[in-house]
Design a protein around this motif. Structure first.
Motif, PDB file in Angstrom:
ATOM      1  N   ARG B 267       0.836  -1.205   0.000  1.00  0.00           N
ATOM      2  CA  ARG B 267       0.000   0.000   0.000  1.00  0.00           C
ATOM      3  C   ARG B 267       0.877   1.263   0.000  1.00  0.00           C
ATOM      4  O   ARG B 267       1.702   1.437   0.907  1.00  0.00           O
ATOM      5  N   VAL B 268       0.684   2.092  -1.007  1.00  0.00           N
ATOM      6  CA  VAL B 268       1.487   3.312  -1.101  1.00  0.00           C
ATOM      7  C   VAL B 268       0.637   4.532  -0.757  1.00  0.00           C
ATOM      8  O   VAL B 268      -0.451   4.720  -1.293  1.00  0.00           O
ATOM      9  N   GLN B 269       1.118   5.371   0.169  1.00  0.00           N
ATOM     10  CA  GLN B 269       0.508   6.650   0.499  1.00  0.00           C
ATOM     11  C   GLN B 269       1.635   7.659   0.687  1.00  0.00           C
ATOM     12  O   GLN B 269       2.709   7.300   1.171  1.00  0.00           O
ATOM     13  N   PHE B 270       1.395   8.885   0.332  1.00  0.00           N
ATOM     14  CA  PHE B 270       2.417   9.936   0.388  1.00  0.00           C
ATOM     15  C   PHE B 270       3.690   9.499  -0.353  1.00  0.00           C
ATOM     16  O   PHE B 270       4.807   9.773   0.081  1.00  0.00           O
ATOM     17  N   GLY B 271       3.513   8.712  -1.410  1.00  0.00           N
ATOM     18  CA  GLY B 271       4.652   8.307  -2.230  1.00  0.00           C
ATOM     19  C   GLY B 271       5.525   7.204  -1.661  1.00  0.00           C
ATOM     20  O   GLY B 271       6.585   6.918  -2.186  1.00  0.00           O
ATOM     21  N   LYS B 272       5.096   6.574  -0.591  1.00  0.00           N
ATOM     22  CA  LYS B 272       5.904   5.513   0.029  1.00  0.00           C
ATOM     23  C   LYS B 272       4.994   4.356   0.440  1.00  0.00           C
ATOM     24  O   LYS B 272       3.835   4.587   0.776  1.00  0.00           O
ATOM     25  N   PRO B 273       5.576   3.156   0.468  1.00  0.00           N
ATOM     26  CA  PRO B 273       4.768   2.072   1.062  1.00  0.00           C
ATOM     27  C   PRO B 273       4.536   2.396   2.537  1.00  0.00           C
ATOM     28  O   PRO B 273       5.448   2.924   3.191  1.00  0.00           O
ATOM     29  N   ILE B 274       3.359   2.097   3.043  1.00  0.00           N
ATOM     30  CA  ILE B 274       3.065   2.521   4.426  1.00  0.00           C
ATOM     31  C   ILE B 274       3.905   1.769   5.457  1.00  0.00           C
ATOM     32  O   ILE B 274       3.949   2.154   6.617  1.00  0.00           O
ATOM     33  N   SER B 275       4.616   0.720   5.020  1.00  0.00           N
ATOM     34  CA  SER B 275       5.539   0.032   5.940  1.00  0.00           C
ATOM     35  C   SER B 275       6.740   0.918   6.258  1.00  0.00           C
ATOM     36  O   SER B 275       7.483   0.654   7.199  1.00  0.00           O
ATOM     37  N   ALA B 276       6.937   1.998   5.489  1.00  0.00           N
ATOM     38  CA  ALA B 276       8.058   2.905   5.743  1.00  0.00           C
ATOM     39  C   ALA B 276       7.748   3.876   6.883  1.00  0.00           C
ATOM     40  O   ALA B 276       8.640   4.554   7.376  1.00  0.00           O
ATOM     41  N   PHE B 277       6.472   3.934   7.294  1.00  0.00           N
ATOM     42  CA  PHE B 277       6.111   4.876   8.358  1.00  0.00           C
ATOM     43  C   PHE B 277       6.280   4.247   9.734  1.00  0.00           C
ATOM     44  O   PHE B 277       5.848   3.118   9.977  1.00  0.00           O
TER      45      PHE B 277
END
Lengths: 261, 386
Positions: B267-277
Motif C-alpha cells: 500500500r502506497v501513500q504519500f509516495g511511500k509504502p506505508i511500511s516505511a512509516f
C-alpha cells in the motif's frame, strides 16, 4: 495390479525469479518439486491401487537430490522408489532418457502399467512417456483422463481437442496422464514418517546394463534448431449437454444471434 | 525462534500448513459468509492422520501429546479459527473418555475419533451455568440400567455435527458441584435432540447448538468415572484443553500480522509504502514481539503438561489468557494497518477481527482465567508462609 510411475523433479516454477541485472532466470536456491503433471500420474496410480490392490513403484532419473521427489511420492502412498542416477547420464535428451528409463523400469519389475505425466513443465516435450513405451515395445496411450481394468488389460478415456476417445488395450501398456484426470492427494503423517525412513534404491549406468553410447550426451541426437510457440487455435467453442436436444437449441440460438440463419 | 521441535512435530507443522494454505485459506470467506460447517476440510485433516495426534497408538492414534496437538491447531488457526475450533472441539469432547474412561469405553469410542470418522463434543454450559459452572441444572436420575437425563445445554461447539458427546449432569442436586456426574451420550439416543444453529459474530463456520435432553435414556455403562466426579472431569478437561484455545490465539494473530505486513509493503501513500512509516513499524514490532511471547508461553505450557506435571491449572490459564488477549490486540492493530480496506469483507482481517473475540470468552472467560491464576499464586504464597 503392479503399477510403475515415472516422475521428474523440476524447479518450482512459482518460485523462479528473474535476475533484474541479467534478465535471466535465477535457478540457484529455487526449490525443486515433483513435475506438476506427474502428480496426476501418481494419483492415477494410487487410485488404481486403491481400486484393484497391488503396488505403486515410482522411478526417476535425475541428480542425487531427486531423491526428495521420490520421498514425497512415498508420503502420499507410493510403495517403492528407484533413483536412477549417474554422471554418465548427464546431458541426456529425451531419446537417451527414454532409453535409460526403459531399462530401469524393466529391471524394477514386471508392471501391468507404466504411467507418466503428460509432459514436464521445464522441457514441455511430452516425449519421454511415448519414448519409454517405444523402447519397452509396449503400446502407449497419451493424454489419459480415466483408466479402468478389463479382463485382458485396460479401458481408458483419452482427452482430445474435440472431446474424448475411449480406447481399450490388451496386456501391458503405458499411459501419459492429463491434468484434468485428478488432483494429487495430500500426504498423511504416517506417510511422511514412512517416507523419511524409506530405503530408496539407487541404480547407476552399470546397474541397469546400458550400452554406453546410447546414454548421456553421446546418446542424444537432438539438435534444437529453433524454439517457437505454435499458432493458437482460437474461436473454438464446444456445446455439450446431457440432452442433445438442448445442445441443438443452444447451437441454433448462437447461429441466430450472429444472424447466420 | 528455535523451539526444538522433533522431526515428527516438524512434519505435523508442515502437513497442517499445507492443509491451511491449500484447503482452509481459499475456502474461509465462503464458509464464514454462508455459515458452512467445514465437513470436507475436516475429512482431509482426518485423512492426513491428524485427528488422532493426542490419542494413544493402542486406540489408533499417533500417540502424541498436547504439544503435537497444539502445533496443528496453531497452523489451522492461521487460516480460520472457525475451522480449527471444529477440529479442536473433538479433543475437548473426547479427552474425558481418554482421561477418565474405562478400558471398554476407550475401546468403544476412541478409535473412531482417532480416525476422524466420528466427531465429538463437550456439553457443560447452560443458560444459567456459564462462568459459574457449578450451577448446572441438567439432571441425571438412575432408573434400573439407565440414567434418565433432563435439561438443556447451551452453545455447544460441534453440537448436532458430533456423534459422541460428554455431558455434565447432576446426579445429586443437594450436593452442589459434588453432585455432578459426566456421561457419554451418543447422537441418536432416544430423547436427545438439538436446538437451532446459533447465528454468531464470528467463527461462523463452526456449528453451535443446544443439546436438549427430554427423558433421554443413557445406559449406565456410559457414566464416566464415578457419580459425583462430573465437576472434576469438567475442570480437568478444561485445564487440558485451554492450550488449544491459546494455540488458536497464536495462530490467528500470526495470520493477521502476516496479512498486515504484506499489505503495508504494497500500500502506497504519500509516495511511500506505508511500511516505511514508523507508526506502522511500531505496530508491527509490538505484534511480532507479543505473538512470539504468547507462543513461548503456549509451547512451555504444552510441554509442562506432556511432562506429566500434575497440577497445571495456572499455566494453562496463563497461556489461554495471554495468547487470546494478544490475538484480539493483534487483530485490532492489523485491521488498523489496513485502514478502510481492513473494514471491508474483501480482506481477511475483517473476519479475523470478528473471530478473535470469542477466544476471550469460551473455555472460561479471561476474567475466570485471571481468577484461577491469582488464586493459585496466592495459594502458593500462603503455603510458603507455613
Amino acid at each position: 495390479m503392479n503399477i510403475a510411475v515415472c516422475i521428474k523433479q523440476v524447479p518450482d516454477s512459482d518460485k523462479v525469479t528473474i535476475d533484474r541485472e541479467t534478465n535471466r532466470l535465477n535457478r540457484t536456491g529455487v526449490p525443486s518439486v515433483i513435475n506438476p503433471f506427474d502428480e496426476n500420474a501418481i494419483e492415477l496410480g494410487l487410485q488404481l491401487k486403491d481400486k484393484y490392490g497391488g503396488k505403486v513403484t515410482v522411478i526417476t532419473m535425475g541428480p542425487p537430490q531427486a531423491e526428495q521427489a521420490l520421498r514425497d511420492c512415498i508420503a502420499v502412498g507410493a510403495d517403492d522408489a528407484y533413483l536412477i542416477t549417474d554422471r554418465k547420464f548427464a546431458g541426456a535428451d529425451t531419446w537417451a532418457t527414454s532409453y535409460t528409463l526403459s531399462l530401469a523400469v524393466q529391471k524394477a519389475g514386471n508392471f501391468d502399467v507404466v504411467l507418466f505425466g503428460k509432459q514436464a513443465i521445464d522441457g514441455d516435450t511430452a516425449q519421454v512417456g511415448p519414448g519409454v513405451a517405444y523402447f519397452m515395445d509396449i503400446p502407449v496411450i497419451t493424454y489419459v483422463k480415466e483408466a479402468e481394468k478389463t479382463d485382458k488389460g485396460f479401458k481408458v478415456k483419452r482427452v482430445t481437442e474435440e472431446g474424448y476417445q475411449v480406447w481399450e488395450v490388451d496386456g501391458q501398456a503405458a499411459f501419459t496422464v492429463v491434468k484434468e484426470a485428478n488432483t494429487m492427494r495430500l500426504p498423511s503423517l504416517k506417510g511422511k514418517m514412512r517416507a523419511k525412513s524409506a530405503t530408496i534404491t539407487t541404480w547407476g549406468a552399470d546397474d541397469i546394463g546400458v550400452e554406453e553410447e546410447k546414454i548421456g550426451l553421446k546418446g542424444s541426437p537432438t539438435i534444437v534448431r529453433k524454439v517457437f510457440s505454435p499458432p493458437i487455435k482460437t474461436n473454438r467453442e464446444t456445446i455439450q449437454n446431457e440432452d442433445p436436444k438442448q445442445s441443438v437449441k443452444e447451437l441454433l440460438g448462437k447461429l441466430k444471434e450472429r444472424k447466420l440463419i | 525462534m528455535e523451539y526444538f521441535l522433533t522431526d515428527e512435530q516438524k512434519m505435523i507443522v508442515e502437513l497442517s500448513r499445507k492443509i491451511t494454505d491449500e484447503l482452509i485459506i481459499p475456502e474461509r470467506a465462503r464458509l464464514d459468509q454462508e455459515e458452512i460447517f467445514p465437513t470436507e476440510i475436516l475429512k482431509k485433516i482426518a485423512e492426513a492422520d491428524l485427528y488422532g495426534l493426542y490419542i494413544p497408538e493402542a486406540y489408533g492414534g499417533f500417540g502424541g501429546g498436547v504439544m503435537d496437538f497444539i502445533l496443528a491447531v496453531e497452523e489451522f488457526s492461521r487460516g480460520c479459527i472457525g475451522v480449527s475450533v471444529s477440529f479442536a472441539a473433538n479433543a475437548l469432547g473426547i479427552y474425558p473418555v481418554l482421561a477418565f474412561g474405562t478400558e471398554e469405553q476407550k475401546q468403544k469410542y476412541l478409535p473412531a475419533i482417532a480416525a476422524g470418522t466420528k466427531q465429538a463434543a463437550f456439553g457443560l454450559t447452560e443458560a444459567n451455568a456459564g462462568s459459574d459452572a457449578g450451577g448446572v441444572q441438567t439432571t441425571a436420575e438412575l432408573k434400573g440400567d439407565y440414567y434418565i437425563l433432563n435439561g438443556t445445554k447451551q452453545w455447544i461447539t460441534n453440537g448436532g455435527e458430533a456423534d459422541t458427546y460428554t455431558v455434565i449432569a447432576m446426579t445429586d442436586k443437594a450436593k452442589g458441584a459434588r453432585g455432578a456426574s459426566a456421561f457419554i451420550v451418543e447422537k441418536g439416543t432416544e430423547g436427545f435432540t438439538f436446538g437451532k444453529k446459533e447465528d454468531k459474530l464470528g467463527i461462523r463456520a463452526s456449528a453451535t447448538r443446544e443439546l436438549v435432553f427430554q427423558d433421554c435414556k443413557v445406559p449406565k455403562a456410559n457414566l464416566l468415572g464415578k457419580e459425583g466426579m462430573g465437576f472434576i472431569v469438567a475442570m480437568k478437561n478444561l485445564d487440558h484443553s485451554r492450550p488449544g484455545i491459546a494455540a488458536q490465539g497464536v495462530g490467528l494473530a500470526q495470520g493477521a500480522m502476516e496479512a498486515a505486513i504484506k499489505y503495508s509493503r504494497e500500500r502506497v501513500q504519500f509516495g511511500k509504502p506505508i511500511s516505511a512509516f514508523q507508526a506502522n513499524q511500531h505496530k508491527i514490532a509490538n505484534m511480532a514481539t507479543e505473538i512470539e511471547a504468547a507462543r513461548c508461553l503456549l509451547y512451555a505450557t504444552a510441554r509442562t503438561i506432556d511432562a506429566g506435571i500434575k497440577d497445571f491449572s495456572m499455566e494453562s490459564a496463563m497461556c489461554k489468557l495471554y495468547a487470546t488477549d494478544v490475538a484480539n490486540k493483534v487483530a485490532n492493530e492489523a485491521l488498523q494497518i489496513f485502514g478502510g480496506y481492513g473494514y471491508m469483507r474483501e480482506y481477511p482481517v475483517e473476519k479475523m477481527f470478528r473471530d478473535a473475540k470469542i477466544l476471550q470468552i469460551y473455555e472460561g472467560t479471561n476474567e475466570i482465567q485471571r481468577n484461577v491464576i491469582a488464586l493459585d499464586a496466592i495459594k502458593k504464597s500462603a503455603k510458603q508462609d507455613k
